[in-house]
Scaffold this motif. Structure first.
Motif, short mmCIF file in Angstrom:
data_model
loop_
_atom_site.label_atom_id
_atom_site.label_comp_id
_atom_site.label_asym_id
_atom_site.label_seq_id
_atom_site.Cartn_x
_atom_site.Cartn_y
_atom_site.Cartn_z
N ALA A 281 0.83 -1.21 0.00
CA ALA A 281 0.00 0.00 0.00
C ALA A 281 0.87 1.26 0.00
N LEU A 282 1.96 1.25 0.78
CA LEU A 282 2.85 2.40 0.80
C LEU A 282 3.50 2.61 -0.56
N TRP A 283 3.90 1.50 -1.20
CA TRP A 283 4.52 1.61 -2.52
C TRP A 283 3.55 2.18 -3.55
N ARG A 284 2.32 1.73 -3.51
CA ARG A 284 1.34 2.25 -4.46
C ARG A 284 1.03 3.72 -4.19
N ALA A 285 0.96 4.09 -2.91
CA ALA A 285 0.66 5.48 -2.58
C ALA A 285 1.78 6.41 -3.03
N ARG A 286 3.03 5.99 -2.81
CA ARG A 286 4.16 6.83 -3.23
C ARG A 286 4.29 6.86 -4.74
N ARG A 287 3.84 5.82 -5.40
CA ARG A 287 3.94 5.77 -6.86
C ARG A 287 3.01 6.80 -7.49
N LEU A 288 1.82 7.00 -6.90
CA LEU A 288 0.89 7.96 -7.47
C LEU A 288 1.39 9.39 -7.28
#
Length: 398
Positions: A281-288
């Motif tokens: 979830a952290l990776w996806r949030a930082r990716r956006l």
């Protein structure tokens, strides 16, 4: 003559075809995952069917060694409960325990006390740390298994010296007893141990691998010779296949809760899943990343936007929404022209009297035009748009 027009109901809910189009990829993935799981389960169940069962002729069964023992006058009896194994123990009997780790601690303690007093031979096959310390006190199972499968005896045990090399490589053991025979060493740790009983002629044999008992390995190296000597020293052989359905396990351990029945590592496994989900979830949030305003590369004309929205309304037969949009926009533009405040532009009691006074006509004919029901077909919708346009032109006329 009055004609009653039935208005078709419109809905913005997706149709069954649209739902299938959106979800067919996920459904296909789930079907493939389920098929793969079933295939793996079938393959694995076939590969190990009847393992270490003297009645099974499968590659991992042990019927061949039972037949050879029968030719030498040794009868083989298969038992699946602790009570049967305890009753069959005796000085003229060899008790083979196929999977000692399946026994509960209380079952292991009871079985050890039984065969220590019996005066016979006990063979423990692939006993790991949970069971070997109770069934063979003074023996410790090493956590690292043997790298080699075929090993040399390198001991004074007559049965091992006559058999020669054999496939005993598996669990390695360390013994604290000085009278133990340590055979088939792998990196100085034995894979076969023989422990004499404190009194009498009985003994316990700890075997690190079941390979010498399997049908597909019995004819290799000295496997058959070693198996026949270890299991044929007494006229009777009791082959104990521990079962999870044995009532002695439940009666000895008592009623256990759900969490006690789960494997010991379930808590760490669940924690790892939560950590992995949080990291994903952290990776996806930082990716956006944060929202950044961006100018459109091209300017879209208002007429194209109106035409595109009209096509969408037409595709789903949303004449009610199209009529509502037309009437709302007309009322919004007419209200300031006739002196009605913007918050009251959509109130019939405020807008209609002001329009009637401005046009010096009857306001009753304006109500169905500005606040009436939705049109029944496309022709009626076009006629409504023309009438609203004409009304607005008349109001704007000086």
């Amino acid at each position: 003559m009055t004609t009653e027009v039935t208005l078709p109901s419109t809905s913005a809910s997706p149709t069954a075809r649209q739902v299938w189009t959106r979800t067919r990829g996920i459904a296909l993935g789930l079907v493939l995952l389920l098929a793969a799981a079933v295939a793996i389960a079938v393959v694995r169940s076939d590969a190990r069917h009847g393992e270490l069962d003297p009645r099974s002729a499968e590659p991992y069964g042990s019927r061949a060694v039972a037949e050879l023992l029968a030719d030498r006058g040794v009868d083989t009896r298969v038992v699946t409960t602790l009570d049967e194994a305890a009753d069959a123990a005796g000085p003229d009997t060899t008790l083979l325990v196929a999977v000692p780790d399946l026994l509960t601690p209380s079952q292991q303690t009871r079985l050890h006390s039984v065969f220590v007093r019996s005066g016979g031979r006990t063979v423990l096959v692939s006993a790991g740390s949970p069971s070997v310390e109770r069934l063979a006190p003074g023996v410790v199972a090493d956590p690292v298994t043997s790298f080699d499968s075929t090993l040399s005896p390198d001991c004074e045990l007559p049965a091992a010296r006559r058999a020669g090399t054999a496939d005993t490589g598996g669990i390695r053991y360390t013994s604290l007893r000085l009278d133990a025979d340590e055979c088939y060493p792998s990196q100085r740790l034995a894979t076969l141990l023989r422990l004499p009983a404190p009194s009498g002629d009985g003994d316990t044999v700890v075997l690190g691998s079941p390979d010498i008992l399997l049908n597909n390995r019995l004819d290799q190296h000295g496997n058959a010779s070693l198996a026949l000597q270890l299991l044929g020293s007494r006229p009777h052989l009791v082959w104990y296949l521990p079962s999870l359905a044995d009532s002695s396990a439940a009666s000895a351990e008592g009623e256990r809760g759900f969490f006690e029945l789960l494997p010991s590592g379930w808590l760490w496994g669940t924690l790892q899943l939560f950590v992995a989900a949080a990291l994903a979830a952290l990776w996806r949030a930082r990716r956006l990343g944060p929202l950044v305003p961006e100018n459109l590369p091209v300017a879209i004309r208002a007429s194209e936007t109106v035409e595109g929205r009209a096509r969408l309304y037409r595709r789903v037969n949303a004449r009610d929404r199209a009529a509502t949009a037309l009437r709302t926009a007309t009322r919004t533009r007419l209200a300031p022209l006739v002196g009605v405040p913007a918050p009251q532009a959509h109130a019939p009691e405020a807008l209609l009297p002001a329009l009637s006074a401005h046009l010096q006509g009857d306001g009753l004919s304006l109500h169905p035009l500005l606040f009436g029901p939705p049109p029944g077909d496309d022709t009626a919708l076009i006629r409504l748009a023309d009438q609203l346009d004409a009304l607005e032109r008349e109001v704007r006329r000086p």
